[in-house]
Write a protein that holds these residues in place. Structure first.
Motif, short mmCIF file in Angstrom:
data_model
loop_
_atom_site.label_atom_id
_atom_site.label_comp_id
_atom_site.label_asym_id
_atom_site.label_seq_id
_atom_site.Cartn_x
_atom_site.Cartn_y
_atom_site.Cartn_z
N HIS A 81 0.84 -1.21 0.00
CA HIS A 81 0.00 0.00 0.00
C HIS A 81 0.87 1.26 0.00
N VAL A 82 1.93 1.22 0.82
CA VAL A 82 2.80 2.40 0.94
C VAL A 82 3.49 2.69 -0.40
N GLN A 106 -6.11 4.43 1.40
CA GLN A 106 -6.21 5.80 1.90
C GLN A 106 -5.35 5.98 3.15
N SER A 107 -5.33 4.96 4.03
CA SER A 107 -4.50 5.06 5.24
C SER A 107 -3.03 5.21 4.87
N THR A 121 -15.86 0.93 6.71
CA THR A 121 -15.75 2.05 7.66
C THR A 121 -17.09 2.74 7.88
N HIS A 122 -18.11 2.37 7.06
CA HIS A 122 -19.43 2.96 7.25
C HIS A 122 -20.52 1.91 7.26
N VAL A 123 -21.65 2.30 7.85
CA VAL A 123 -22.83 1.44 7.95
C VAL A 123 -23.98 2.25 7.38
N VAL A 124 -24.87 1.58 6.65
CA VAL A 124 -25.99 2.31 6.06
C VAL A 124 -27.32 1.68 6.52
#
Ligand SMILES: [Zn+2]
Length: 279
Positions: A81-82, A106-107, A121-124
């Motif tokens: 990733h880096v 993104q991190s 990272t999100h819940v809907v």
């Protein structure tokens, strides 16, 4: 078709590379892949239809996910990733299309990341559409389950959950949307049985059509949601390179470079090479 890793360096030096990344890129961060090197699926994921149709399925999903979340959230970007983020900053790499839902690109500092399958990272809320940060829902779950032991043993699975005993699941309390009161909360990811949003697919096709080459990293391309980009590139005569372990769905007609090597070390070497001799 070549298997020479130096061909990857030539593509990156030419610039205009678009990356398509899959679960194999995140295994070095401790998040397992759905499929082994033989291409066979090792886990049977829950479908969105099951989750939404059945309160018992929701209880099972959220109990397992609650146990897995601290470990999934603790996963950190690995050298692969880096290196990709470095290649983007150096101008060798353009947008990253990812099938991963872990947010690790993104991190690591990458931008222009298209999350084809959404993000954990999100819940809907499937009733009213409200979106919540996963940390917030995690706090609700902790309040609703003050005596629940989330330290259950067992390996983390690709969706960020842990298989736990039915007896534990049966005591788990699910939580409700604070806007509409529905318990139809779903991770904001494209689950099995769902399709990727049309505008996101169109955006990714446009990335591929404007690329000088397509670099596939850590994906067997077993699902059409990723494979279709390889087919489009191949049809337009855009070179496709694949770095992954084992079987892939792409044929030798579609691929000009095929490298079977560990991603972290390979990408780190490529980024260092380009930094030494740009252009
Ligand atoms: Zn709601």
């Amino acid at each position: 078709m070549t298997t020479d890793p130096d061909a990857l360096r030539d593509l990156l030096r030419a610039g205009g590379v678009v990356a398509l990344t899959g679960a194999g890129l995140s295994t070095e961060s401790g998040i397992p892949d759905y499929r082994g090197p033989d291409g066979n699926r090792r886990f049977q994921p829950m479908t969105a239809q099951e989750l939404l149709a059945d309160p018992v399925a929701r209880q099972r999903y959220w109990a397992r996910s609650y146990v897995g979340w601290p470990r999934f959230a603790a996963a950190r970007p690995n050298p692969g990733h880096v290196a990709l983020a470095q290649l983007q900053r150096a101008g060798a790499l353009g947008p990253i299309i990812t099938q991963n839902v872990d947010g690790l690109h993104q991190s690591a500092g990458a931008d222009r990341v298209a999350e084809l399958h959404g993000s954990l990272t999100h819940v809907v809320c499937m009733h009213c559409g409200e979106r919540y940060r996963r940390e917030t829902v995690d706090e609700w779950l902790t309040l609703a389950n003050p005596d629940f032991d989330r330290s259950a043993e067992g390996p983390l699975r690709p969706d960020g959950d842990v298989a736990i005993a039915d007896e534990l699941i049966s005591r788990f309390h699910i939580v409700h949307c604070i806007i509409c009161g529905s318990d139809l909360l779903k991770p904001d990811v494209v689950m099995f049985g769902e399709s990727v949003a049309k505008d996101l697919v169109a955006q990714c096709f446009s990335y591929v059509e404007n690329a000088s080459s397509l670099l596939v990293l850590g994906s067997s391309l077993a699902v059409m949601s990723g494979y279709r980009f390889v087919r489009r590139a191949a049809r337009l005569g855009i070179p496709v390179a694949i770095v992954t372990h084992g079987w892939t769905r792409a044929t030798d007609d579609e691929v000009s470079v095929r490298v079977d090597a560990p991603l972290g070390a390979t990408l780190t070497a490529l980024a260092a090479d380009l930094a030494r001799a740009p252009g």
